[in-house]
Design a protein around this motif. Structure first.
Motif, PDB file in Angstrom:
ATOM      1  N   VAL A 190       0.850  -1.200   0.000  1.00 16.18           N
ATOM      2  CA  VAL A 190       0.000   0.000   0.000  1.00 16.18           C
ATOM      3  C   VAL A 190       0.884   1.248   0.000  1.00 16.18           C
ATOM      4  N   LEU A 191       1.892   1.244   0.872  1.00 17.89           N
ATOM      5  CA  LEU A 191       2.748   2.421   1.014  1.00 17.89           C
ATOM      6  C   LEU A 191       3.582   2.671  -0.235  1.00 17.89           C
ATOM      7  N   VAL A 192       4.143   1.607  -0.810  1.00 23.16           N
ATOM      8  CA  VAL A 192       4.955   1.758  -2.023  1.00 23.16           C
ATOM      9  C   VAL A 192       4.094   2.299  -3.165  1.00 23.16           C
ATOM     10  N   ILE A 242       3.419   6.025  -2.578  1.00 22.29           N
ATOM     11  CA  ILE A 242       4.589   6.853  -2.899  1.00 22.29           C
ATOM     12  C   ILE A 242       4.730   6.966  -4.411  1.00 22.29           C
ATOM     13  N   ASP A 243       4.486   5.863  -5.102  1.00 22.61           N
ATOM     14  CA  ASP A 243       4.552   5.831  -6.558  1.00 22.61           C
ATOM     15  C   ASP A 243       3.578   6.826  -7.177  1.00 22.61           C
ATOM     16  N   ASP A 244       2.362   6.871  -6.630  1.00 20.97           N
ATOM     17  CA  ASP A 244       1.298   7.696  -7.208  1.00 20.97           C
ATOM     18  C   ASP A 244       1.359   9.155  -6.775  1.00 20.97           C
TER      19      ASP A 244
END
Ligand SMILES: [Zn+2]
Ligand SMILES: [Zn+2]
Length: 155
Positions: free
Chosen positions: A95-97, A100-102
């Motif tokens: 979820v966190l990755v 951060i990507d978005d």
């Protein structure tokens, strides 16, 4: 505390956060330009937000004044927590990755994230909590053997 605000309710909350506290008229004034909502609709949304304890009311003469019970920052924090609560602890990292990507992030923003990461204490073991949160596990593992491993680590 649970926070469950619809998109329309969020529009009303934003208006009140900007105004700090407001009467129905002031809120309607703030929102009317961008939304095609009647005063009755706004009153309904305000009623729901009071019920959800996002807004407190005080009476000023014949008018109700609405005040937020928490800051926008606190509300956003709770919404993030709620998102994590909907996902198994083992998948929090995904979820966190993805977030951060978005997210649109400046070099300064990235620095703040790096600092937060540097200060974060790692957990030695993250246990699947699919079965506690939901009735089915979607993680790729065997519960019986994984629970045994945890027992070995503890004993
Ligand atoms: Zn799981
Ligand atoms: Zn599982």
């Amino acid at each position: 505390m649970k926070i469950n605000i619809s998109d329309s309710e969020m529009v009303v909350m934003r208006a009140i956060w900007t105004l700090e506290q407001a009467s129905v008229d002031q809120i309607a004034c703030q929102i009317a330009a961008s939304n095609d909502w009647s005063v009755a609709t706004i009153k309904t949304l305000l009623g729901r937000l009071v019920k959800k304890e996002m807004l407190a009311t005080t009476k000023s003469g014949r008018k109700f004044i609405y005040t937020p019970t928490m800051s926008e920052c606190e509300a956003v924090g709770l919404m993030g927590q709620e998102l994590l609560d909907k996902v198994c602890a083992k998948k929090h990292v995904d979820v966190l990755v993805n977030l951060i990507d978005d997210a649109k992030l400046t070099a300064e923003n990235l620095q703040i994230i790096r600092e937060a990461l540097a200060e974060k204490t790692p957990a030695c073991h993250v246990t699947c909590d699919c079965l506690e949160k939901f009735s089915a596990c979607t993680c790729d593992h065997d519960h019986a053997t994984d629970d045994m491993k945890v027992m070995e680590v503890i004993s």
